[in-house]
Design a protein around this motif. Structure first.
Motif, PDB file in Angstrom:
ATOM      1  N   MET A   1      36.219  36.916  42.026  1.00  5.32           N
ATOM      2  CA  MET A   1      35.909  37.748  41.034  1.00  5.32           C
ATOM      3  C   MET A   1      36.058  37.122  39.829  1.00  5.32           C
ATOM      4  SD  MET A   1      35.807  42.029  40.140  1.00  5.32           S
ATOM      5  CE  MET A   1      35.348  42.479  42.098  1.00  5.32           C
ATOM      6  N   GLN A   2      35.039  37.528  38.830  1.00  9.06           N
ATOM      7  CA  GLN A   2      35.367  36.548  37.030  1.00  9.06           C
ATOM      8  C   GLN A   2      34.758  37.933  36.661  1.00  9.06           C
ATOM      9  OE1 GLN A   2      35.881  33.735  35.980  1.00  9.06           O
ATOM     10  NE2 GLN A   2      36.416  33.250  37.868  1.00  9.06           N
ATOM     11  N   VAL A   3      36.049  38.260  35.658  1.00  9.87           N
ATOM     12  CA  VAL A   3      36.140  39.380  34.710  1.00  9.87           C
ATOM     13  C   VAL A   3      36.001  38.898  33.340  1.00  9.87           C
ATOM     14  CG1 VAL A   3      37.223  41.464  34.103  1.00  9.87           C
ATOM     15  CG2 VAL A   3      37.247  40.874  36.737  1.00  9.87           C
ATOM     16  N   ALA A   4      35.392  38.602  32.801  1.00  8.73           N
ATOM     17  CA  ALA A   4      35.397  38.039  31.335  1.00  8.73           C
ATOM     18  C   ALA A   4      36.165  36.775  31.275  1.00  8.73           C
ATOM     19  CB  ALA A   4      35.984  39.077  29.737  1.00  8.73           C
ATOM     20  N   GLY A   5      35.768  36.146  31.627  1.00  5.92           N
ATOM     21  CA  GLY A   5      35.941  34.762  31.773  1.00  5.92           C
ATOM     22  C   GLY A   5      37.508  34.323  32.925  1.00  5.92           C
ATOM     23  N   MET A   6      38.069  35.209  33.562  1.00  7.22           N
ATOM     24  CA  MET A   6      39.411  35.439  34.412  1.00  7.22           C
ATOM     25  C   MET A   6      39.237  35.187  35.767  1.00  7.22           C
ATOM     26  SD  MET A   6      43.297  36.449  33.134  1.00  7.22           S
ATOM     27  CE  MET A   6      43.078  38.370  34.859  1.00  7.22           C
ATOM     28  N   THR A   7      39.637  34.846  36.423  1.00  7.10           N
ATOM     29  CA  THR A   7      39.534  34.761  37.753  1.00  7.10           C
ATOM     30  C   THR A   7      40.405  36.329  38.737  1.00  7.10           C
ATOM     31  OG1 THR A   7      38.736  32.206  38.502  1.00  7.10           O
ATOM     32  CG2 THR A   7      39.721  33.673  39.874  1.00  7.10           C
ATOM     33  N   TRP A   8      39.730  37.127  39.086  1.00  8.68           N
ATOM     34  CA  TRP A   8      40.826  38.082  39.951  1.00  8.68           C
ATOM     35  C   TRP A   8      41.095  37.761  41.666  1.00  8.68           C
ATOM     36  CZ3 TRP A   8      44.089  42.118  38.808  1.00  8.68           C
ATOM     37  CH2 TRP A   8      43.481  42.344  37.377  1.00  8.68           C
ATOM     38  N   THR A   9      41.244  37.970  42.092  1.00 12.47           N
ATOM     39  CA  THR A   9      41.381  38.261  43.408  1.00 12.47           C
ATOM     40  C   THR A   9      41.255  39.151  44.413  1.00 12.47           C
ATOM     41  OG1 THR A   9      42.454  35.702  43.929  1.00 12.47           O
ATOM     42  CG2 THR A   9      42.350  37.077  45.704  1.00 12.47           C
ATOM     43  N   VAL A  10      40.194  40.414  44.873  1.00  7.68           N
ATOM     44  CA  VAL A  10      40.041  41.279  44.962  1.00  7.68           C
ATOM     45  C   VAL A  10      40.133  42.050  46.249  1.00  7.68           C
ATOM     46  CG1 VAL A  10      39.568  43.753  44.742  1.00  7.68           C
ATOM     47  CG2 VAL A  10      39.801  41.677  42.507  1.00  7.68           C
TER      48      VAL A  10
END
Length: 287
Positions: A1-10
């Motif tokens: 998942m991309q949040v404001a240009g940063m990659t998150w694993t959720v």
């Protein structure tokens, strides 16, 4: 998942009441494997926090390289702090919850994750239904003590970058707050060790410098404004138990439970007791 240009694993599993699970420093979403699986009762939302597992620590690698030097931005406004900070992480998580279609979630946080959970409850109260804080801290109120902690975490950050994850994990496991892990069954101890050694050194460096207690905005003045029903869980043998007691005393109508025979991580050291406390609290306050 991309949040404001940063990659998150959720990770998301289940179809019941949405519950956000936030792990501690050097853990990951996998740390909740035995707890988040509450069957059809909850929809578990389990992220890797910044610098851990599959979640980045900045939208640009440069942020992590700066973290390795021990340069923190504690004086910056929350929206200008690095993405690995407690403040920005809380904002990102509130946004993730909304993107997943959950208007409100119950939040369960352990140690560093409990500090982030507190920040969400204080600054995004509309997102939080119920709050479970395991081994929480509101940060460090005294500026001098906060600076000392920031310096110590900067030294830890340099160590993990220079010496590598194996040497750092061994050193971290010798900290008094993790003493309770020594009594774990071999399989459980090996699982914790494997998660701890799975991270990128720069990611943990960024987390130490930007999300440590020396970097976060202290939350003591915000605790009385927390309106979510709150359960605070602490190990009776936790050397940091006083911090949890302080949080519980300041949040209106918060309930404090001390787990006998547990240190800093009751969900790991006494999982059956922690599961029961979590289940009973969520079910009791659901009405």
């Amino acid at each position: 998942m991309q949040v404001a240009g940063m990659t998150w694993t959720v990770r998301v599993a289940g179809r019941g009441v949405p519950v956000l699970f936030l792990h501690g420093f050097s853990g990951s979403g996998l740390s909740w494997a035995g707890i988040a699986g509450l069957g059809s009762l909850v929809r578990a939302i389990v992220p890797d926090l910044p610098g851990h597992g599959g979640t980045a620590w900045e939208a640009r690698v440069g942020g992590a390289e700066a973290a390795a030097t021990g340069v923190a931005a504690t004086g910056a406004p929350p929206d200008r702090r690095p993405r690995a900070s407690v403040e920005r992480t809380a904002d990102d998580l509130a946004g993730i919850v909304r993107r997943l279609g959950a208007e409100r979630v119950d939040v369960v946080g352990y140690s560093m994750g409990a500090r982030i959970a507190l920040r969400i409850a204080a600054t995004h109260p509309e997102v939080v239904g119920r709050l479970v804080l395991e081994a929480p801290s509101a940060g460090i109120a005294d500026p001098g003590a906060r600076a000392e902690r920031a310096a110590a975490d900067a030294e830890r950050a340099r160590f993990v970058v220079n010496e590598g994850i194996e040497a750092f994990a061994a050193r971290w496991e010798a900290e008094p707050v993790l003493a309770g892990e020594a009594a774990l069954p071999v399989a459980a101890r090996e699982r914790q060790a494997a998660i701890r050694r799975s991270h990128a050194p720069l990611g943990l460096a960024a987390s130490l410098v930007y999300a440590g207690q020396g970097a976060m905005e202290p939350l003591h003045g915000r605790l009385r404004a927390v309106v979510a029903p709150t359960l605070v869980v602490a190990g009776a043998d936790d050397p940091a138990r006083a911090r949890a007691e302080e949080v519980a005393a300041a949040i209106p109508a918060a309930r404090l439970v001390l787990v006998p025979g547990a240190g800093h991580a009751p969900h790991v050291e006494r999982p059956d007791r922690f599961h029961a406390l979590l289940f009973d609290f969520l079910m009791e306050t659901a009405a």
